[in-house]
Design an enzyme around this catalytic site. Sequence first.
Site, PDB file in Angstrom:
ATOM      1  N   GLU A 147      12.496   4.436  17.868  1.00 55.51           N
ATOM      2  CA  GLU A 147      12.562   4.018  16.461  1.00 55.51           C
ATOM      3  C   GLU A 147      13.943   4.368  15.885  1.00 55.51           C
ATOM      4  O   GLU A 147      14.609   3.532  15.293  1.00 55.51           O
ATOM      5  CB  GLU A 147      11.455   4.755  15.699  1.00 55.51           C
ATOM      6  CG  GLU A 147      11.342   4.376  14.242  1.00 55.51           C
ATOM      7  CD  GLU A 147      10.407   5.316  13.483  1.00 55.51           C
ATOM      8  OE1 GLU A 147      10.049   6.383  14.031  1.00 55.51           O
ATOM      9  OE2 GLU A 147      10.074   4.996  12.334  1.00 55.51           O
ATOM     10  N   HIS A 148      14.366   5.612  16.072  1.00 61.58           N
ATOM     11  CA  HIS A 148      15.684   6.068  15.617  1.00 61.58           C
ATOM     12  C   HIS A 148      16.489   6.524  16.815  1.00 61.58           C
ATOM     13  O   HIS A 148      16.003   7.334  17.602  1.00 61.58           O
ATOM     14  CB  HIS A 148      15.557   7.271  14.680  1.00 61.58           C
ATOM     15  CG  HIS A 148      14.636   7.060  13.515  1.00 61.58           C
ATOM     16  ND1 HIS A 148      13.365   7.589  13.465  1.00 61.58           N
ATOM     17  CD2 HIS A 148      14.802   6.369  12.364  1.00 61.58           C
ATOM     18  CE1 HIS A 148      12.792   7.240  12.325  1.00 61.58           C
ATOM     19  NE2 HIS A 148      13.641   6.498  11.631  1.00 61.58           N
ATOM     20  N   GLN A 198      12.796  15.037  12.412  1.00 60.25           N
ATOM     21  CA  GLN A 198      11.791  14.093  12.908  1.00 60.25           C
ATOM     22  C   GLN A 198      10.464  14.804  13.109  1.00 60.25           C
ATOM     23  O   GLN A 198       9.405  14.316  12.721  1.00 60.25           O
ATOM     24  CB  GLN A 198      12.276  13.498  14.240  1.00 60.25           C
ATOM     25  CG  GLN A 198      11.748  12.117  14.501  1.00 60.25           C
ATOM     26  CD  GLN A 198      12.124  11.172  13.400  1.00 60.25           C
ATOM     27  OE1 GLN A 198      13.253  11.185  12.906  1.00 60.25           O
ATOM     28  NE2 GLN A 198      11.190  10.359  12.983  1.00 60.25           N
ATOM     29  N   GLN A 220     -10.883  -0.029   0.439  1.00 63.60           N
ATOM     30  CA  GLN A 220     -11.285  -0.877  -0.700  1.00 63.60           C
ATOM     31  C   GLN A 220     -10.079  -1.528  -1.364  1.00 63.60           C
ATOM     32  O   GLN A 220     -10.159  -2.678  -1.827  1.00 63.60           O
ATOM     33  CB  GLN A 220     -12.127  -0.087  -1.711  1.00 63.60           C
ATOM     34  CG  GLN A 220     -11.460   1.151  -2.337  1.00 63.60           C
ATOM     35  CD  GLN A 220     -11.634   2.407  -1.490  1.00 63.60           C
ATOM     36  OE1 GLN A 220     -11.967   2.341  -0.303  1.00 63.60           O
ATOM     37  NE2 GLN A 220     -11.401   3.568  -2.088  1.00 63.60           N
ATOM     38  N   ASN A 268      -3.700   5.645   6.093  1.00 64.01           N
ATOM     39  CA  ASN A 268      -4.477   6.401   7.082  1.00 64.01           C
ATOM     40  C   ASN A 268      -5.278   5.457   7.988  1.00 64.01           C
ATOM     41  O   ASN A 268      -5.102   4.236   7.936  1.00 64.01           O
ATOM     42  CB  ASN A 268      -5.374   7.424   6.373  1.00 64.01           C
ATOM     43  CG  ASN A 268      -6.416   6.752   5.494  1.00 64.01           C
ATOM     44  OD1 ASN A 268      -6.699   5.562   5.635  1.00 64.01           O
ATOM     45  ND2 ASN A 268      -6.981   7.510   4.576  1.00 64.01           N
ATOM     46  N   HIS A 316       7.704  15.551  10.345  1.00 62.02           N
ATOM     47  CA  HIS A 316       6.866  14.483   9.779  1.00 62.02           C
ATOM     48  C   HIS A 316       5.406  14.660  10.155  1.00 62.02           C
ATOM     49  O   HIS A 316       4.509  14.393   9.346  1.00 62.02           O
ATOM     50  CB  HIS A 316       7.309  13.117  10.312  1.00 62.02           C
ATOM     51  CG  HIS A 316       8.358  12.458   9.461  1.00 62.02           C
ATOM     52  ND1 HIS A 316       8.115  12.058   8.182  1.00 62.02           N
ATOM     53  CD2 HIS A 316       9.641  12.123   9.721  1.00 62.02           C
ATOM     54  CE1 HIS A 316       9.222  11.505   7.674  1.00 62.02           C
ATOM     55  NE2 HIS A 316      10.161  11.538   8.582  1.00 62.02           N
ATOM     56  N   TYR A 334       0.839  -1.191   0.000  1.00 62.85           N
ATOM     57  CA  TYR A 334       0.000   0.000   0.000  1.00 62.85           C
ATOM     58  C   TYR A 334       0.878   1.247   0.000  1.00 62.85           C
ATOM     59  O   TYR A 334       1.799   1.355   0.822  1.00 62.85           O
ATOM     60  CB  TYR A 334      -0.922   0.026   1.229  1.00 62.85           C
ATOM     61  CG  TYR A 334      -1.962   1.120   1.091  1.00 62.85           C
ATOM     62  CD1 TYR A 334      -3.177   0.856   0.483  1.00 62.85           C
ATOM     63  CD2 TYR A 334      -1.695   2.414   1.507  1.00 62.85           C
ATOM     64  CE1 TYR A 334      -4.121   1.856   0.295  1.00 62.85           C
ATOM     65  CE2 TYR A 334      -2.626   3.428   1.315  1.00 62.85           C
ATOM     66  CZ  TYR A 334      -3.840   3.135   0.712  1.00 62.85           C
ATOM     67  OH  TYR A 334      -4.762   4.140   0.528  1.00 62.85           O
ATOM     68  N   SER A 391       6.391   8.860  14.023  1.00 64.11           N
ATOM     69  CA  SER A 391       7.828   8.635  14.038  1.00 64.11           C
ATOM     70  C   SER A 391       8.484   9.262  15.271  1.00 64.11           C
ATOM     71  O   SER A 391       7.906  10.144  15.912  1.00 64.11           O
ATOM     72  CB  SER A 391       8.398   9.274  12.771  1.00 64.11           C
ATOM     73  OG  SER A 391       9.623   8.718  12.440  1.00 64.11           O
ATOM     74  N   GLU A 408      -0.079 -36.767  28.001  1.00 62.91           N
ATOM     75  CA  GLU A 408      -0.949 -35.644  27.637  1.00 62.91           C
ATOM     76  C   GLU A 408      -2.362 -36.095  27.292  1.00 62.91           C
ATOM     77  O   GLU A 408      -3.185 -35.284  26.848  1.00 62.91           O
ATOM     78  CB  GLU A 408      -0.315 -34.857  26.480  1.00 62.91           C
ATOM     79  CG  GLU A 408       0.975 -34.150  26.892  1.00 62.91           C
ATOM     80  CD  GLU A 408       1.542 -33.211  25.828  1.00 62.91           C
ATOM     81  OE1 GLU A 408       1.080 -33.242  24.674  1.00 62.91           O
ATOM     82  OE2 GLU A 408       2.467 -32.437  26.169  1.00 62.91           O
ATOM     83  N   ASP A 447      17.126   7.480   6.186  1.00 60.95           N
ATOM     84  CA  ASP A 447      15.809   7.537   5.543  1.00 60.95           C
ATOM     85  C   ASP A 447      15.903   7.282   4.051  1.00 60.95           C
ATOM     86  O   ASP A 447      14.946   6.815   3.436  1.00 60.95           O
ATOM     87  CB  ASP A 447      15.196   8.935   5.740  1.00 60.95           C
ATOM     88  CG  ASP A 447      14.568   9.094   7.105  1.00 60.95           C
ATOM     89  OD1 ASP A 447      14.294   8.072   7.751  1.00 60.95           O
ATOM     90  OD2 ASP A 447      14.364  10.251   7.523  1.00 60.95           O
ATOM     91  N   HIS A 505      -2.075 -39.944  19.237  1.00 56.25           N
ATOM     92  CA  HIS A 505      -0.683 -39.555  19.007  1.00 56.25           C
ATOM     93  C   HIS A 505       0.238 -40.730  19.323  1.00 56.25           C
ATOM     94  O   HIS A 505       1.111 -41.084  18.529  1.00 56.25           O
ATOM     95  CB  HIS A 505      -0.306 -38.361  19.903  1.00 56.25           C
ATOM     96  CG  HIS A 505      -0.777 -37.034  19.406  1.00 56.25           C
ATOM     97  ND1 HIS A 505      -2.100 -36.730  19.220  1.00 56.25           N
ATOM     98  CD2 HIS A 505      -0.084 -35.910  19.050  1.00 56.25           C
ATOM     99  CE1 HIS A 505      -2.206 -35.476  18.773  1.00 56.25           C
ATOM    100  NE2 HIS A 505      -0.998 -34.961  18.661  1.00 56.25           N
TER     101      HIS A 505
END
Lengths: 442, 442
Positions: free
Chosen positions: B337-338, B269, B201, B224, B272, B140, B247, B425, B371, B430
């Site tokens: 994250e960074h 950062q 969709q 989104n 963003h 996506y 981020s 068990e 990046d 088995h």
Amino acid sequence: MPACDPKGPLMPLRLATRDPDFDTRFASLLAMKREVSEEVNDVVRAIGHDVVARGDAAVIEYTAKFDKLMLTPATLRVTPEEIAAAVAACDPRTLDALRLAADRIRAYHERQKPKDDRFTDALGVELGYRWTAIEAVGLYVPGGTAAYPSSVLMNAVPAKVAGCPRVVMVVPAPGGTLNPLVLAAAELAGVDEIYRIGGAQAIFALAHGTETIRPVAKIMGPGNAYVAAAKKQVFGTVGIDMIAGPSEVLVIADGTANPDWIAADLLAQAEHDAAAQSLLITDDAALGAAVEAAVTRQLATLPRAEIAGASWRDYGAVIEVETLDEAVPLADRIAAEHLEIIAADGDALAGRIRNAGAIFLGGHTPEAIGDYVGGSNHVLPTARSARFSSGLGVLDYMKRTSILKCGPDQLRALGPAAIALGEAEGLAAHARSVAIRMNLGG
Amino acid sequence: MPACDPKGPLMPLRLATRDPDFDTRFASLLAMKREVSEEVNDVVRAIGHDVVARGDAAVIEYTAKFDKLMLTPATLRVTPEEIAAAVAACDPRTLDALRLAADRIRAYHERQKPKDDRFTDALGVELGYRWTAIEAVGLYVPGGTAAYPSSVLMNAVPAKVAGCPRVVMVVPAPGGTLNPLVLAAAELAGVDEIYRIGGAQAIFALAHGTETIRPVAKIMGPGNAYVAAAKKQVFGTVGIDMIAGPSEVLVIADGTANPDWIAADLLAQAEHDAAAQSLLITDDAALGAAVEAAVTRQLATLPRAEIAGASWRDYGAVIEVETLDEAVPLADRIAAEHLEIIAADGDALAGRIRNAGAIFLGGHTPEAIGDYVGGSNHVLPTARSARFSSGLGVLDYMKRTSILKCGPDQLRALGPAAIALGEAEGLAAHARSVAIRMNLGG
């Protein structure tokens, strides 16, 4: 689920690729929903809020209510003395088997440990990544009949192989009772803490922590609908493993296979759960018929015949193909959790199949060997998810951090391209963070 | 989110480990919710049912409604001619930068390709596992301003390195417009099919297939709230990657660092997203003050000053420590994250930190290099999930199948333990599936 009459006809679905309606019927087989999804989210959410707000007190109240067990903060944790007593109470032959299993699982998973990578490229940029163990892992173990010591090993041994410093087990003790073999398995695997709690409250206690239980970073292990819902709700706060569905086996066999052995394997899968699925694909119609007859015969003397019979009747299928070549795309679409191949050219056939959780090769590798003592993991992707996911392994207990280091020369070499892309993406501060180091203004 | 006044005081949170209330305030910082969760599940569920029921027709209707774009089944797919025209329309300097990025990402990820393992143990049991690429992957790509060509490379290049035979991209074309650089990046990465659709969709079309779009097995990429909800709903039918949050960057620096450079990185950062987070930990109070002043100065000339300023004011923090040793446990709890480390003994410090998505070492490695053109992946775990998960890599496009093969001798050696555990068990079938092959009855 209709009740099963073990004396009535227990016929699986029968398909053949030569049937004109094969594609439609095979697609229906794949689309079968084998799980009843219970709507327990609201109940579980309320338990979660309560455990977050009241910690130990809430966990203790839910345990009194659901497990009929009165605990205090001091008795939440299972003591070393209780563990030692449990080990002493186990049948020595079973303990030996558990030890063999633990050793073999450890040896197999040791080989999965990933290697770090660190290198310098032609520009002089230092690059790489390193793997680290997750700092604390929670392991949910169901109580009652679904308390499988083998599953404790399968979840806890790879955690310790990965190097997780803290492995925390929760297991409900309804009425105060714990399965001694489960405690013995935890001991063998090196579990660090055991708490006698279960249900959604145990999941929230692991994720958020209480006064007595420090939080973990990831939660593994199977459970009922409440546990599964709680795991989904805490995902994000902590990591979780996959949500396992009912078990399944696909046997691909030709005329060289022993129908009694295949029947036994199909029933070993079916006895897990009425929603389990046992499938046979064969190019030999006589073998198919012989397997069906053997299933009926063996069911008669099986303790869990009602469960296994219902599974075989409702979800079992025998699929006849013209040649085993036809089995390859069908097996890829089924993407079975367990795939047994018992055929003259089985190894070559296995090499052509993309999607399976685990492959068991040849007549002398019943899937049950893999469940217990093969060494590979028995926690495997169900419900066709072997198309996109793997069985449990050491990597599930580790995570990777990438590493990058430039000096002035490397920044000069790469900087202009980074600035161009930052500008093209409308991210001026990205571009400036590079330019400012190159004396290009800022 | 309060509106930001770029001329007003934009002060981040200030903490120091010597403060008596540090633990409480640091815990509050960690617990900050930076995401507004929109309740879109019902709308998305309805779209899903419709796409499953009506296929192309439903996708085309939603695209007309949401993207103001009239399509037919024949125009859903972006043509090779359109892609070629887009590439021709791109600024050559940006295209060169994109090509450099693609090459470096490819080289870095080639080294992540896992090795199969096949071995025979002391008993003669054949064991191992093999990795296979996921057969079809969907990617996506958001439309509009969030259409980042660099993200196309970061998602699609590892898929092709993994060997995925079919990589399918969806990208909305509001009013018919597609970002030429996004198409160019897809072309460079080797994407096999591109459809000009987006929103929930598009996710359902990828997961379930339509007359025109064959289904995939896993869906990757950001989107989104509708896209995120749709991905959660199709999870199980297909695999999904993590759901990315806003981020974040953590800079650990001592007095040797350049405050202007750090300020530029914190703002890169912050630009963003108003919900992005920029943090600085330093043992040098003067550096902290200088960075704050530089942020204010640099904000004045930043095109996205409103977004970056709001992020810095609402979520930014400067944390003063007595020594950088104190930074290690704090960094592990933040699990950024960074993580940038700009300090005299930065490499050693990095080695002591367990939790981070990516580490950028030294003053000449601004995060923006990672990046775009460093080579490592910029899709990284957000919101503290680096405690339990990794950045995107080749393994996310592959899955592992375990392999087990016993002959009669190996079954004889392992069988008794498997039988003992099956019996313990309560799984008689088995046990029988092993015993029947050992002539121990059945």
